[in-house]
Design an enzyme around this catalytic site. Sequence first.
Site, PDB file in Angstrom:
ATOM      1  N   ARG A 102      -1.507 -36.095  63.217  1.00  0.00           N
ATOM      2  CA  ARG A 102      -1.459 -35.078  64.271  1.00  0.00           C
ATOM      3  C   ARG A 102      -2.833 -34.419  64.391  1.00  0.00           C
ATOM      4  O   ARG A 102      -3.329 -33.834  63.428  1.00  0.00           O
ATOM      5  CB  ARG A 102      -0.386 -34.030  63.936  1.00  0.00           C
ATOM      6  CG  ARG A 102      -0.339 -32.887  64.909  1.00  0.00           C
ATOM      7  CD  ARG A 102       0.861 -31.964  64.671  1.00  0.00           C
ATOM      8  NE  ARG A 102       0.820 -30.878  65.628  1.00  0.00           N
ATOM      9  CZ  ARG A 102       0.463 -29.617  65.334  1.00  0.00           C
ATOM     10  NH1 ARG A 102       0.178 -29.275  64.100  1.00  0.00           N
ATOM     11  NH2 ARG A 102       0.427 -28.696  66.285  1.00  0.00           N
ATOM     12  N   HIS A 147      -4.883 -26.451  70.886  1.00  0.00           N
ATOM     13  CA  HIS A 147      -4.704 -25.829  69.572  1.00  0.00           C
ATOM     14  C   HIS A 147      -5.707 -24.677  69.479  1.00  0.00           C
ATOM     15  O   HIS A 147      -6.758 -24.794  68.859  1.00  0.00           O
ATOM     16  CB  HIS A 147      -4.914 -26.858  68.468  1.00  0.00           C
ATOM     17  CG  HIS A 147      -4.442 -26.422  67.106  1.00  0.00           C
ATOM     18  ND1 HIS A 147      -3.547 -27.142  66.357  1.00  0.00           N
ATOM     19  CD2 HIS A 147      -4.743 -25.332  66.351  1.00  0.00           C
ATOM     20  CE1 HIS A 147      -3.325 -26.533  65.202  1.00  0.00           C
ATOM     21  NE2 HIS A 147      -4.053 -25.426  65.169  1.00  0.00           N
ATOM     22  N   GLU A 193       1.575 -23.510  68.645  1.00  0.00           N
ATOM     23  CA  GLU A 193       1.841 -22.125  68.256  1.00  0.00           C
ATOM     24  C   GLU A 193       1.405 -21.074  69.272  1.00  0.00           C
ATOM     25  O   GLU A 193       0.712 -20.109  68.914  1.00  0.00           O
ATOM     26  CB  GLU A 193       1.148 -21.811  66.927  1.00  0.00           C
ATOM     27  CG  GLU A 193       1.568 -22.680  65.776  1.00  0.00           C
ATOM     28  CD  GLU A 193       0.977 -22.216  64.458  1.00  0.00           C
ATOM     29  OE1 GLU A 193      -0.027 -21.494  64.459  1.00  0.00           O
ATOM     30  OE2 GLU A 193       1.537 -22.589  63.419  1.00  0.00           O
ATOM     31  N   ASN A 334       6.133 -25.380  63.027  1.00  0.00           N
ATOM     32  CA  ASN A 334       5.202 -25.184  61.923  1.00  0.00           C
ATOM     33  C   ASN A 334       5.825 -24.149  61.005  1.00  0.00           C
ATOM     34  O   ASN A 334       5.978 -22.981  61.380  1.00  0.00           O
ATOM     35  CB  ASN A 334       3.852 -24.676  62.429  1.00  0.00           C
ATOM     36  CG  ASN A 334       3.114 -25.725  63.250  1.00  0.00           C
ATOM     37  OD1 ASN A 334       3.533 -26.885  63.317  1.00  0.00           O
ATOM     38  ND2 ASN A 334       2.020 -25.332  63.877  1.00  0.00           N
ATOM     39  N   TYR A 336       5.814 -22.323  57.242  1.00  0.00           N
ATOM     40  CA  TYR A 336       5.077 -22.122  56.000  1.00  0.00           C
ATOM     41  C   TYR A 336       5.774 -21.174  55.041  1.00  0.00           C
ATOM     42  O   TYR A 336       5.646 -21.314  53.840  1.00  0.00           O
ATOM     43  CB  TYR A 336       3.693 -21.520  56.280  1.00  0.00           C
ATOM     44  CG  TYR A 336       2.698 -22.461  56.906  1.00  0.00           C
ATOM     45  CD1 TYR A 336       2.642 -22.644  58.287  1.00  0.00           C
ATOM     46  CD2 TYR A 336       1.794 -23.161  56.118  1.00  0.00           C
ATOM     47  CE1 TYR A 336       1.719 -23.498  58.863  1.00  0.00           C
ATOM     48  CE2 TYR A 336       0.859 -24.015  56.687  1.00  0.00           C
ATOM     49  CZ  TYR A 336       0.825 -24.181  58.050  1.00  0.00           C
ATOM     50  OH  TYR A 336      -0.088 -25.039  58.606  1.00  0.00           O
ATOM     51  N   GLU A 407       3.768 -28.805  60.936  1.00  0.00           N
ATOM     52  CA  GLU A 407       2.869 -28.279  59.895  1.00  0.00           C
ATOM     53  C   GLU A 407       3.691 -27.659  58.779  1.00  0.00           C
ATOM     54  O   GLU A 407       4.703 -27.005  59.036  1.00  0.00           O
ATOM     55  CB  GLU A 407       1.937 -27.179  60.431  1.00  0.00           C
ATOM     56  CG  GLU A 407       0.823 -27.669  61.299  1.00  0.00           C
ATOM     57  CD  GLU A 407      -0.077 -26.538  61.813  1.00  0.00           C
ATOM     58  OE1 GLU A 407      -0.261 -25.535  61.095  1.00  0.00           O
ATOM     59  OE2 GLU A 407      -0.579 -26.685  62.936  1.00  0.00           O
ATOM     60  N   TRP A 454       0.020 -29.804  56.531  1.00  0.00           N
ATOM     61  CA  TRP A 454      -1.238 -29.152  56.899  1.00  0.00           C
ATOM     62  C   TRP A 454      -1.997 -28.916  55.606  1.00  0.00           C
ATOM     63  O   TRP A 454      -1.525 -28.169  54.778  1.00  0.00           O
ATOM     64  CB  TRP A 454      -1.001 -27.818  57.632  1.00  0.00           C
ATOM     65  CG  TRP A 454      -2.320 -27.229  58.053  1.00  0.00           C
ATOM     66  CD1 TRP A 454      -3.126 -26.403  57.332  1.00  0.00           C
ATOM     67  CD2 TRP A 454      -2.995 -27.495  59.294  1.00  0.00           C
ATOM     68  NE1 TRP A 454      -4.274 -26.130  58.041  1.00  0.00           N
ATOM     69  CE2 TRP A 454      -4.214 -26.781  59.235  1.00  0.00           C
ATOM     70  CE3 TRP A 454      -2.702 -28.260  60.424  1.00  0.00           C
ATOM     71  CZ2 TRP A 454      -5.139 -26.813  60.299  1.00  0.00           C
ATOM     72  CZ3 TRP A 454      -3.618 -28.281  61.463  1.00  0.00           C
ATOM     73  CH2 TRP A 454      -4.825 -27.554  61.391  1.00  0.00           C
ATOM     74  N   TRP A 462      -9.870 -20.410  60.748  1.00  0.00           N
ATOM     75  CA  TRP A 462      -9.903 -19.324  61.745  1.00  0.00           C
ATOM     76  C   TRP A 462     -10.540 -18.048  61.180  1.00  0.00           C
ATOM     77  O   TRP A 462     -11.644 -18.127  60.648  1.00  0.00           O
ATOM     78  CB  TRP A 462      -8.490 -19.090  62.309  1.00  0.00           C
ATOM     79  CG  TRP A 462      -7.873 -20.382  62.820  1.00  0.00           C
ATOM     80  CD1 TRP A 462      -6.798 -21.039  62.299  1.00  0.00           C
ATOM     81  CD2 TRP A 462      -8.324 -21.211  63.928  1.00  0.00           C
ATOM     82  NE1 TRP A 462      -6.535 -22.182  63.017  1.00  0.00           N
ATOM     83  CE2 TRP A 462      -7.445 -22.317  64.016  1.00  0.00           C
ATOM     84  CE3 TRP A 462      -9.366 -21.115  64.865  1.00  0.00           C
ATOM     85  CZ2 TRP A 462      -7.581 -23.318  64.980  1.00  0.00           C
ATOM     86  CZ3 TRP A 462      -9.494 -22.111  65.832  1.00  0.00           C
ATOM     87  CH2 TRP A 462      -8.617 -23.185  65.882  1.00  0.00           C
TER      88      TRP A 462
HETATM   89  C1  BGC Z   1      -2.235 -23.287  62.562  1.00  0.00           C
HETATM   90  C2  BGC Z   1      -3.383 -23.953  61.849  1.00  0.00           C
HETATM   91  C3  BGC Z   1      -3.751 -23.153  60.624  1.00  0.00           C
HETATM   92  C4  BGC Z   1      -2.559 -23.133  59.698  1.00  0.00           C
HETATM   93  C5  BGC Z   1      -2.787 -22.394  58.385  1.00  0.00           C
HETATM   94  C6  BGC Z   1      -1.184 -22.697  61.661  1.00  0.00           C
HETATM   95  O1  BGC Z   1      -0.878 -21.425  62.092  1.00  0.00           O
HETATM   96  O2  BGC Z   1      -1.679 -24.144  63.516  1.00  0.00           O
HETATM   97  O3  BGC Z   1      -4.440 -24.078  62.745  1.00  0.00           O
HETATM   98  O4  BGC Z   1      -4.886 -23.631  59.996  1.00  0.00           O
HETATM   99  O5  BGC Z   1      -1.474 -22.515  60.335  1.00  0.00           O
HETATM  100  O6  BGC Z   1      -3.039 -21.052  58.606  1.00  0.00           O
END
Ligand code: BGC
Length: 513
Positions: A102, A147, A193, A334, A336, A407, A454, A462
């Site tokens: 991706r 993105h 996102e 995504n 996390y 992700e 990811w 960022w």
């Molecule tokens: C984003 C990525 C970022 C990752 C880790 C996501 O919010 O799509 O660009 O690097 O999280 O923070």
Amino acid sequence: MAVAAACFAAVVAALAVLAPAARGLDRHDFPPGFLFGAATSAYQIEGAYLDDNKGLNNWDVFTHTQAGRISDGRNGDVADDHYHRYKEDVEILHNLGVNSYRFSISWARILPRGRLGGVNPAGIAFYNRLIDALLQKGIQPFVTLNHFDIPHELETRYGGWLGAGIREEFVYYSDVCFKAFGDRVRFWTTFNEPNLFTRYQFILGVYPPNHCSPPFGSCNSGDSRREPYVASHNILLSHAAAVQNYRTNYQEKQGGSIGIVIAMKWYEPLTNSTEDVRAARRALSFEVEWFLDPIFFGDYPREMREILSSNLPKFTPEEKKLLQTNKVDFIGINHYTTNYAKDCIYSPCKLDTYEGNALVYATGRRNGTQIGKPTAFDTYFVVPEAMEQAVMYVNDRYKDTTIYITENGYSQHSDTSMEELINDVERVNYLQGYLTYLSSAVRKGANVGGYFVWSIVDNFEWSFGYTIKFGLYHVDFDTQERIPKMSAKWYRDFLTGSSPTDGLQVESRRADS
Ligand code: BGC
């Protein structure tokens, strides 16, 4: 012999019904044809920011003019130099055994000045080379059109996503991409996102164009209660128009699919009070349903309409129709982390945060105890079981739509010792835990089509610059050498089945073994 063989078969059968966590997870816990990959984005890895007629984008300008807003003052000018090293990176992907990759296209590399300038042939050529190199290795390109980065020219001309004029720009840009690459790309996503970047751009003001208003922050301009929703409205309509164009003019002959990617935290109520239970539900509504409800049902969720009132734009009947008749083929999530949600309607709390407009306060701590192990990001904790809850939630609400986990990953601080960075046991445990609960969602019937870690390499994170590392590969940014971490080896073993992936064995395995 026959008895031994029968016993062996019985053991295998018994193992097969055990939960994956109990017997060690493997690729066969997922359906045939499941996509396993890794993810990146253009600005975070490509570098080559002035090469071959690329135009400046919003992040080039932001990192150069407001370096103080990036933790280490750095930028993506060079990043992982992927633009020049893509062959090596494709080889890395191939060695890992992934069947999909991706990545995102840099809009300013394709259309340096937007639709009113010309198409940049060198930009098209780069992505052609990348796509062809992937396909030669049997790796499916999973392509994101946007993105976070837009040509700087569009920032100036329309105020970025705040101006309705950018919709036509996005449709034009996506059309150029479908035409140039669609003969080989089976998976398109319009936006990555938008529910996260509009908040960072227009509520908290930490992403370009750096707009916000009190109490969220002090920026030169902005309205944190209104602008994120003006931007999201334009994004949703840009998305729908691009999907309509793909469906009408490309999908049948190219045979691909198109979706959108949403950031999805999971929220648990801070206490078992009705108010906090509702707050957790409301936080999800302001996170997920904000974008997916208009696409599936033609309008924003009720709670958003009630709470945001006139700050939330309204769709015309034609726009509702455009959205609903162009539903996505798949949803990208995504995922996390998980936070607790505390209600702020009936009890006073801090509202100058990511969830503030939902009248929710999110925290990783309850009575001083963390919701899960901490990671390098203050607000990200390890709560693997939430992967299953998040997937089941989306699966139930937007029935029959394929979900891709686009992700999922674990962050480390750059000021960690090299040995710890490379022997990233915590990342291995994180990935194994989240994949285990993903496989459990699949067993319960969720329609999941793939999973992407990811990220493949450490990259420009960022606002955090290079201080946070998500890669399976460590990158020495002085030499651009890519060094596999333990997690890269674990992922390869998991994907190729070359050795057992039981958690304990992984913990004791060294990266150099
Ligand atoms: C984003 C990525 C970022 C990752 C880790 C996501 O919010 O799509 O660009 O690097 O999280 O923070």
